[in-house]
Design an enzyme around this catalytic site. Structure first.
Site, PDB file in Angstrom:
ATOM      1  N   ARG A  38      21.241   1.912 -33.266  1.00  0.00           N
ATOM      2  CA  ARG A  38      21.611   3.215 -33.800  1.00  0.00           C
ATOM      3  C   ARG A  38      20.429   4.017 -34.329  1.00  0.00           C
ATOM      4  NH1 ARG A  38      26.216   0.993 -34.438  1.00  0.00           N
ATOM      5  NH2 ARG A  38      24.847  -0.733 -34.860  1.00  0.00           N
ATOM      6  N   THR A  39      19.645   3.377 -35.203  1.00  0.00           N
ATOM      7  CA  THR A  39      18.581   4.109 -35.884  1.00  0.00           C
ATOM      8  C   THR A  39      17.563   4.610 -34.868  1.00  0.00           C
ATOM      9  OG1 THR A  39      18.934   2.690 -37.783  1.00  0.00           O
ATOM     10  CG2 THR A  39      16.890   3.938 -37.755  1.00  0.00           C
ATOM     11  N   LYS A  48       0.365 -10.166 -27.905  1.00  0.00           N
ATOM     12  CA  LYS A  48      -0.921 -10.781 -27.528  1.00  0.00           C
ATOM     13  C   LYS A  48      -1.786 -11.015 -28.749  1.00  0.00           C
ATOM     14  CE  LYS A  48      -0.895  -8.304 -23.116  1.00  0.00           C
ATOM     15  NZ  LYS A  48      -1.524  -7.225 -22.375  1.00  0.00           N
ATOM     16  N   ARG A  61       9.781   0.871 -38.164  1.00  0.00           N
ATOM     17  CA  ARG A  61      10.711  -0.178 -38.602  1.00  0.00           C
ATOM     18  C   ARG A  61       9.987  -1.511 -38.478  1.00  0.00           C
ATOM     19  NH1 ARG A  61      16.980  -1.536 -37.579  1.00  0.00           N
ATOM     20  NH2 ARG A  61      17.122   0.237 -38.978  1.00  0.00           N
ATOM     21  N   HIS A  91      15.775   1.791 -46.652  1.00  0.00           N
ATOM     22  CA  HIS A  91      16.180   2.405 -45.386  1.00  0.00           C
ATOM     23  C   HIS A  91      16.641   3.822 -45.745  1.00  0.00           C
ATOM     24  CE1 HIS A  91      17.588   2.988 -41.451  1.00  0.00           C
ATOM     25  NE2 HIS A  91      18.445   2.007 -41.313  1.00  0.00           N
TER      26      HIS A  91
END
Ligand code: NCD
Length: 315
Positions: A63-64, A91, A113, A141
């Site tokens: 969603r975000t 890596k 995020r 958030h």
């Protein structure tokens, strides 16, 4: 609110702890304009046409991430997406090197995020771009809380004195902290409810009260926001509560609650585990505004992108 002397001066959105009540009102007012744009046949406003934005996602999101991307595209920004799973992070490249490399591509904004709290703050020291926190571990958030408050205000235009219950896994939620901080600034009362083993002490220091009784909580509140049990953040086994079935029995919102307490509305940031946080019928009932939260999320993210890119309020 009288905004004659007010000026939005924020450069980033790291958490709602840094935003005043005026800042929050200002963002939510701007979001109203964009919510109207989203209802138009052609829901576009090319206000970010000269901006380049990187979505830096080190953690899963549906969603975000889609919401930010849609907001950016609706505003005509150039968007690049980075997912840890398909990048050089696999890596062994450090976060600092990754962001410095991305930064040399001349970007204006980073949406981040990450599973570690504080990463957005760290990014402000590595790059010269506006940083937006889309979730940092169990910390904050902020855009979720802004869209939640926007949705609450569509029903109760003033949140002063409104009673908000947040029910579920309080310990591992970043949504709860941002909501308590934001809601207290707007004058709401907040009760958090959930199993003792998922109830951290910090909530009281933020100004929320604690309840362990779902019936009392639902009888009291105007708004009930359910939160997911954050299995991915529960380390050291699942002995924090007996079973998901028992959790549902004790803390799940049921149709019988909607009948018994006819006034509260139901929210959830998603993803929902139907049959755990709430009965499936509750999520689909006309008391739930969960899909509206998702639509509002795009408008709120458009507002924050626009304001942090230097735009002055549009109406
Ligand atoms: C929340 C999150 O990722 O913090 N979801 C979201 O952003 N819509 C809550 C969750 O994952 O349960």
């Amino acid at each position: 609110m009288d905004q004659t002397d007010y000026k939005f001066k924020q450069k980033h959105l790291l958490g709602l702890a840094d935003y005043s009540a005026e800042d929050i009102h200002y963002v939510l007012e701007q979001a109203k304009t964009f919510r109207e744009v989203l209802d138009r046949p052609v829901p576009k406003v090319p206000t970010l046409r000269d901006k380049t934005i990187v979505n830096l996602f080190y953690e899963n999101s549906t969603r975000t991430r889609l919401s930010f991307e849609l907001a950016q595209k609706r505003m005509g920004a150039d968007v690049v997406n980075f997912s840890a799973g398909t990048s050089s992070a696999k890596k062994g490249e450090s976060l600092k090197d990754t962001i410095r490399n991305i930064s040399s591509m001349k970007i204006d904004m980073v949406v981040s995020r990450h599973e570690s709290p504080g990463v957005p703050h760290f990014l402000t020291r590595c790059v010269d771009a506006a940083i937006i926190n889309a979730g940092d571990g169990a910390h904050e958030h902020p855009t979720q809380a802004l869209l939640d408050m926007f949705t609450m205000k569509q029903i109760h235009s003033d949140l002063k004195g409104k009673k908000v219950a947040i029910i579920g896994d309080i310990s591992h939620s970043r949504v709860v902290r941002s909501n308590i901080v934001g809601l207290k600034k707007l004058g709401a009362e907040v009760v958090v409810c959930g199993p003792k083993s998922l109830m951290p002490v910090f909530v009281e220091t933020l100004g929320a009260s604690i309840s362990y009784n779902i019936d009392e909580t639902l009888a009291w509140c105007d708004i009930a926001m359910a939160l997911r049990i954050q299995m991915e953040r529960i380390t050291g086994g699942t002995d924090l509560f007996p079973s998901l079935r028992e959790y549902h029995e004790t803390f799940g919102i049921k149709m019988s609650h909607l009948e018994k307490y006819p006034d509260f509305m139901v929210m959830h940031p998603g993803p929902i585990n139907r049959g755990v946080e709430m009965e499936s019928l509750v999520a689909d009932s006309d008391r739930a505004v969960i899909l509206n939260q998702v639509t509002n999320g795009v408008a709120v993210r458009m507002a924050i992108l626009y304001l942090l890119s230097g735009g002055s309020r549009m109406s």
